[in-house]
Design an enzyme around this catalytic site. Structure first.
Site, PDB file in Angstrom:
ATOM      1  CE1 TYR A 222      -3.476   2.645   0.466  1.00  0.00           C
ATOM      2  CE2 TYR A 222      -3.384   2.338   2.856  1.00  0.00           C
ATOM      3  CZ  TYR A 222      -3.911   2.971   1.739  1.00  0.00           C
ATOM      4  OH  TYR A 222      -4.877   3.917   1.906  1.00  0.00           O
ATOM      5  CE  LYS A 308      -9.176 -12.034   9.233  1.00  0.00           C
ATOM      6  NZ  LYS A 308      -9.437 -12.176  10.589  1.00  0.00           N
ATOM      7  CB  CYS A 402      -2.230 -35.383  41.294  1.00  0.00           C
ATOM      8  SG  CYS A 402      -0.836 -34.745  40.358  1.00  0.00           S
ATOM      9  CB  CYS A 405       2.061 -36.159  43.423  1.00  0.00           C
ATOM     10  SG  CYS A 405       0.635 -35.094  43.678  1.00  0.00           S
ATOM     11  CB  CYS A 420      -2.497 -31.440  41.944  1.00  0.00           C
ATOM     12  SG  CYS A 420      -1.379 -32.210  43.134  1.00  0.00           S
ATOM     13  CB  CYS A 426       2.771 -32.056  42.838  1.00  0.00           C
ATOM     14  SG  CYS A 426       2.138 -32.591  41.271  1.00  0.00           S
TER      15      CYS A 426
END
Ligand code: IVH
Length: 663
Positions: A222, A308, A402, A405, A420, A426
């Protein structure tokens, strides 16, 4: 040839080689020869500092390190384009254009590059300024960074106008992102998510030497100015190519909207073969006089529009749902898929967000699922093909413990995620906290990556972030693959991080809901860590942008002695816990006021006015409600806003009245 002539010769020679290589994709000399010429020039320039030229090819390596960018007002506003998504939308656009003119006209079709837009100013054939779009009225001056992009000419050739602007898109080719990511992964760093964000992040780096390392490219599309060579957009671009700009060759002019639609169809299929990302097609009226007649709405030109492309979808099998534990203990379910090609890349994993999402879409292992890729690299599962579901399939039972752990997960009221609670032991949480702390936007510790962190944890050299600052070279040297130089770098990196500003240290602590922005807000308001630690709920929520959830999280964090001890240790190591953010507040004249800014103004841009509102203690809000104190209105204020303000009886204040209020 004397030295002065040799310098001039080398500059010309090197820019011509740059142009051949980076614009025309042909190389005339080898890299080694190029480097030899460049270093000869550099030496001569060092010898003759009086012959300095800001646009010499030697300036492309960068060097300038800035504290921040200067905002500069655009000579011509940098507007965006209206979007269309279907053939029907485009026929409507064609009807609108035909209503605006009785003359014959042409459309020009171009690819819509997915990068960051840039406006370049040239005076007397020299690049003088490069501005980002910013808010459209003013952008950031990124000239130093832009000079490192080799396909952008620093000096023009041929018959160019004395002064003009040219706009285009800076982007990162897909293959360049891949090679950058390869190196990042080797270093244990998180790969960059997509070319667009990486390009935009790169252009905003403060160290232009770093920018020079990023293989950015730029297409121009442009031209603006008073003395453009022709009255046709298409022809002007062809001329600009002769001046040395990289102008896309994928550009066509057409007489009818049906031909435009064929161009779109063609590129919707072919776009995945391109070496860079495009997200649509831009359609422009070719005749510049017509463009001027048609003009602009508040946001975009009437004479151009973008189409788009639809996000691409594919179907594949969801083989297994696994669960990731983040640094805050948040659990994210992940869909492990039968690998499938989607928008040019093989997809094996997709995010499932949370338990509700799985339940809502009734996603089960073994299902045939639809996967979609939007702007981000991580694709998402958007639905299930129920017609082929296995008769014996069972609904997904979300995990209760979890996966790392085995602690029982918790989900508090109002949270979308499970957590968790075993924050101390952990391991993905511990590792994640370190990775967050050392990350670029937090402490940005050079020479320390995820792998080293893992080793340091394994060797029990660190268990909390403050332990990092107790490390000595001798502690890390025995680690696997740790050479003398890396050990020294690591220690130096840690040392250097001690001057990282408070807001980034606070962000690095990883307090839930305290992202970059919230950290800045807190530091700006409280100034010191002690005031943050001592703030009660009421004080905390009285801060703009801090709501109950954030406040609770901060208070709960600092109510734990171990976190207080952590701060003490970090303070003792010399990290920053006092604000250096400048206080920009000027008065309390607008304190407690909620203000909506709408329209176009005579003296100041919208963003300048919004800044003034904040400087005088007011709050900018987006939409009008009963609690709005007043609407600061300019020309072309949205009609629906006007109706709403009137119906709610909200005060209307014009620019002059506003300026009087704060003076
Ligand atoms: S012309 C006034 N042409 O798309 C018209 N823009 O949504 C100025 N873009 O901000 C824009 N490719 O960053 C134009 N061939 C192209 C483009 C293009 C990408 C970007 C540009 C603009 C955004 C509008």
């Amino acid at each position: 040839m004397n030295s002065q002539e040799r310098i001039a010769f080398l500059r010309k020679e090197l820019s011509s080689h740059n142009h051949s290589y980076y614009v025309k994709d042909t190389s005339v000399i080898s890299d080694v020869e190029f480097d030899q010429l460049l270093s000869e020039l550099q030496k001569l320039e060092n010898q003759y500092p009086n012959l300095f030229d800001a646009n010499s090819p030697t300036q492309r390596v960068g060097g300038e390190v800035l504290d921040g960018f200067t905002a500069v007002k655009h000579k011509y506003r940098m507007l965006s384009l209206g979007n269309t998504y279907s053939a029907e939308d485009l026929h409507d656009f064609d009807l609108r254009i035909n209503k605006l003119t009785d003359d014959d006209f042409e459309y020009v079709c171009e690819l819509k590059y997915d990068g960051i837009s840039i406006s370049l100013t040239y005076e007397n054939g020299e690049l003088t300024q490069a501005l980002t779009r910013g808010d459209g009225a003013q952008g950031d001056d990124v000239t130093h960074n832009v000079k490192t992009i080799k396909s952008i000419p620093l000096k023009l050739k041929g018959d160019y106008p004395k002064k003009f602007e040219i706009r285009g898109e800076i982007f990162l080719p897909i293959a360049s992102l891949a090679s950058m990511n390869e190196i990042r992964v080797q270093k244990g760093l998180e790969p960059y998510a997509n070319p667009r964000n990486t390009a935009s992040g790169s252009i905003k780096l403060l160290d232009s030497k770093e920018v020079a390392k990023r293989p950015l490219d730029c297409y121009l599309y442009y031209l603006l100015g008073d003395n453009l060579p022709t009255k046709k957009h298409f022809d002007n671009l062809q001329k600009a190519r002769d001046w040395g700009f990289k102008i896309p060759s994928e550009i066509e002019s057409y007489k009818t909207i049906n031909e435009v639609l064929k161009f779109i169809e063609k590129w919707d299929l072919k776009r995945h073969d391109l070496p860079y990302e495009i997200d649509g097609i831009v359609i422009k009226v070719n005749d510049i006089n017509l463009q001027q007649e048609m003009g602009f709405t508040a946001k975009s030109p009437r004479w151009a529009i973008s189409y788009k492309f639809k996000a691409e979808q594919v179907a594949t099998i969801l083989e297994e749902i696994t669960y990731q534990v983040g640094r805050t203990g948040a659990i994210t379910p992940v869909a492990n898929l039968t690998p499938v090609l989607l928008a040019g890349t093989t997809v094996k994993r997709a995010s499932l967000h949370n338990a509700d999402q799985i339940q809502k879409l009734d996603i089960r292992e073994g299902d045939k699922v639809f996967v979609e890729k939007g702007g981000e690299i991580i694709p998402k599962v958007i639905g299930v093909d129920l017609s082929v579901r296995d008769l014996f399939s069972r609904p997904t039972l979300y995990i209760s413990y979890c996966p790392s752990c085995n602690t029982e997960l918790v989900r508090k009221d109002g949270d979308v995620k499970h957590y968790c609670p075993n924050t101390e032991r952990c391991s993905p949480q511990i590792k994640g906290r370190f990775e967050h702390f050392i990350s670029r936007k937090a402490m940005n510790i050079d020479g320390l990556g995820a792998e080293t962190i893992e080793l340091l944890i394994q060797e029990r050299l660190i268990s909390k972030v403050s332990d990092l600052y107790l490390l000595e070279k001798e502690d890390v040297l025995p680690l696997e693959r740790m050479a003398e130089k890396s050990a020294v770098n690591l220690i130096l990196g840690l040392e250097a991080s001690k001057s990282i500003p408070f807001e980034r240290v606070l962000f690095g602590l990883g307090i839930r809901y305290v992202g970059e922005t919230v950290a800045k807000v807190l530091v700006k308001h409280f100034k010191t860590i002690d005031r943050i630690i001592n703030a009660d709920m009421e004080t905390m929520i009285s801060v703009d942008e801090i709501g109950d959830k954030i406040a609770e999280s901060i208070i709960s964090y600092f109510s734990q002695q171990k976190n207080i001890n952590l701060i003490i240790d970090l303070k003792n190591s010399g990290l920053q816990f006092v604000s250096k953010i400048e206080d920009t507040s000027k008065s309390d004249l607008l304190k407690g006021m909620k203000i909506v800014v709408s329209g176009v103004f005579n003296h100041y841009s919208r963003s300048e006015l919004k800044k003034m509102i904040e400087e005088h203690g007011g709050k900018n809000v987006g939409s009008i409600s009963k609690s709005t104190t007043f609407v600061l209105f300019g020309e072309n204020m949205g009609p629906s806003k006007k109706v709403k303000a009137e119906s709610l009886g909200v005060n209307m204040v014009n620019e002059d009245e506003f300026l009087a209020k704060i003076s």
